[in-house]
Design an enzyme around this catalytic site. Structure first.
Site, short mmCIF file in Angstrom:
data_model
loop_
_atom_site.label_atom_id
_atom_site.label_comp_id
_atom_site.label_asym_id
_atom_site.label_seq_id
_atom_site.Cartn_x
_atom_site.Cartn_y
_atom_site.Cartn_z
N LEU A 88 0.82 -1.21 0.00
CA LEU A 88 0.00 0.00 0.00
C LEU A 88 0.86 1.27 0.00
O LEU A 88 2.04 1.22 0.36
CB LEU A 88 -0.92 -0.03 1.22
CG LEU A 88 -1.85 -1.26 1.27
CD1 LEU A 88 -2.41 -1.47 2.66
CD2 LEU A 88 -2.97 -1.11 0.25
N PRO A 89 0.28 2.40 -0.39
CA PRO A 89 1.08 3.62 -0.59
C PRO A 89 1.65 4.25 0.67
O PRO A 89 2.73 4.82 0.64
CB PRO A 89 0.10 4.57 -1.28
CG PRO A 89 -0.97 3.71 -1.84
CD PRO A 89 -1.08 2.56 -0.90
N THR A 113 6.08 0.68 2.32
CA THR A 113 7.13 1.45 2.97
C THR A 113 6.46 2.46 3.87
O THR A 113 5.90 3.46 3.41
CB THR A 113 8.00 2.17 1.93
OG1 THR A 113 8.59 1.20 1.06
CG2 THR A 113 9.11 2.95 2.62
N LYS A 173 14.18 -0.10 4.56
CA LYS A 173 13.76 0.54 3.31
C LYS A 173 13.90 2.06 3.35
O LYS A 173 14.29 2.68 2.36
CB LYS A 173 12.30 0.16 3.02
CG LYS A 173 11.73 0.74 1.74
CD LYS A 173 12.40 0.17 0.50
CE LYS A 173 11.85 0.77 -0.77
NZ LYS A 173 10.43 0.42 -1.00
N LYS A 196 7.47 10.91 -0.24
CA LYS A 196 6.90 10.32 0.98
C LYS A 196 7.98 9.63 1.80
O LYS A 196 8.07 9.79 3.03
CB LYS A 196 5.81 9.32 0.61
CG LYS A 196 5.15 8.63 1.79
CD LYS A 196 4.63 7.25 1.44
CE LYS A 196 5.76 6.25 1.27
NZ LYS A 196 5.29 4.86 1.09
#
Length: 333
Positions: free
Chosen positions: A118-119, A151, A204, A279
């Site tokens: 997911l974002p 992430t 990450k 992000k």
């Protein structure tokens, strides 16, 4: 606890390596569990050792990355159940004969393992804790393993891990005493997702910070070289046989016309969107502030990618910084 975590790690590695990359040879990988966030080396398993552990896999989040990961699971022969908020994507999978569910909870009820891609942190929290989320059933869970490949910030992963660890399995087998959540974000982008060669990691945010700064450095140097009369192709060859060689120069070059098969060769479409890099840089900046680490390059990269997004290029691959920020030119045909 350490032995139990190692066993879970083996099973996860078996699922991921054989599903996404069909790796049959042994290779060292590092996977880190979000509960209790310990790391351990694991080796890939042959597919024949896998079927007795996991057969039904749920996948939530079918965007550029998730759809390719789910497709590789389908190719590997798993019984896959999917969910996405995009109705058109759901219809596409339904037309393919894939089981689709209207809610994350329904996916959980049909799966031994659930993978989310997911974002952002807010999306992950909604899928886990929202109405009809994965944890909607209270303290009883069907899936033995919940793998989040998004992430997101470490704090969210830890909170969700605690929530999952407080649950009980509806059906215990294969010595699985309780459900487990693993923090397993990926690196490699759309190209690796398509090829089944993604790297699963637990660092990450640090990785993407390094990639962003590296891309900025390579782009800046290439743009400077062009201004000094050196073609990007020539400078790239020099970089790649000297100390400047890096992933941004030899595998993901940002200059159109230098390297085929990368986003710069197709007008920066596909790949890893600049808004996602922005992000991740925000997450890196927040993490650095939380632990009191000096991060001047993080701040600069954060501002540059924020500007890229504000100027309307948020959906273009993050290597577009070469063109849109540094005003670099593509190589002539």
């Amino acid at each position: 606890m350490a032995m139990r975590m190692r066993t879970y790690g083996h099973r996860l590695r078996a699922l991921l390596s054989n599903s996404f990359s069909k790796v049959e040879h042994q290779s060292q990988q590092l996977l880190v569990s979000s509960s209790p966030f310990h790391s351990f080396p694991t080796r890939s398993f042959a597919s024949s050792n896998l079927s007795s552990h996991f057969e039904s896999v749920g996948f939530i989040g079918l965007g550029n990355m998730g759809s390719r990961m789910a497709n590789n699971l389908l190719k590997a022969g798993y019984k896959v159940t999917v969910h996405d908020v995009n109705c058109n994507v759901m219809k596409m999978y339904s037309d393919m004969g894939v089981s689709t569910k209207q809610t994350p909870f329904e996916v959980a009820e049909a799966s031994e393992v659930v993978i989310t891609m997911l974002p952002s942190s807010s999306h992950v929290l909604e899928v886990y804790n929202g109405p009809n989320g994965l944890l909607h059933g209270g303290s009883l869970l069907t899936p033995r393993l919940l793998i989040d490949s998004s992430t997101i910030d470490p704090q969210t992963s830890r909170k969700l891990s605690v929530s999952v660890s407080n649950c009980t399995l509806k059906d215990t087998k294969d010595n699985w005493e309780s459900p487990l959540m693993l923090d397993a974000p990926v690196s490699g982008g759309v190209v690796a997702a398509e090829a089944g060669t993604l790297t699963f990691m637990a660092a990450k945010i640090c990785n993407n910070l390094a990639v962003a700064v590296s891309m900025l450095g390579v782009s800046e140097a290439l743009a400077l070289g062009q201004s000094l009369g050196i073609t990007a192709s020539t400078l790239t060859k020099i970089f790649n046989c000297s100390s400047a060689r890096c992933w941004s120069s030899d595998s993901y070059n940002p200059v159109p016309g230098v390297m085929p098969g990368v986003p710069s060769s197709r007008n920066y479409s596909g790949g890893f969107a600049s808004k996602l890099m922005a992000k991740d840089l925000n997450l890196a900046a927040a993490s650095a502030e939380e632990v009191g680490v000096k991060s001047p390059l993080t701040f600069l990269a954060q501002n540059i990618y924020a500007e890229i997004c504000e100027n309307g290029h948020e959906s273009e691959d993050f290597s577009c910084v070469f063109h849109h920020y540094y005003s670099g030119k593509g190589e002539p045909n």
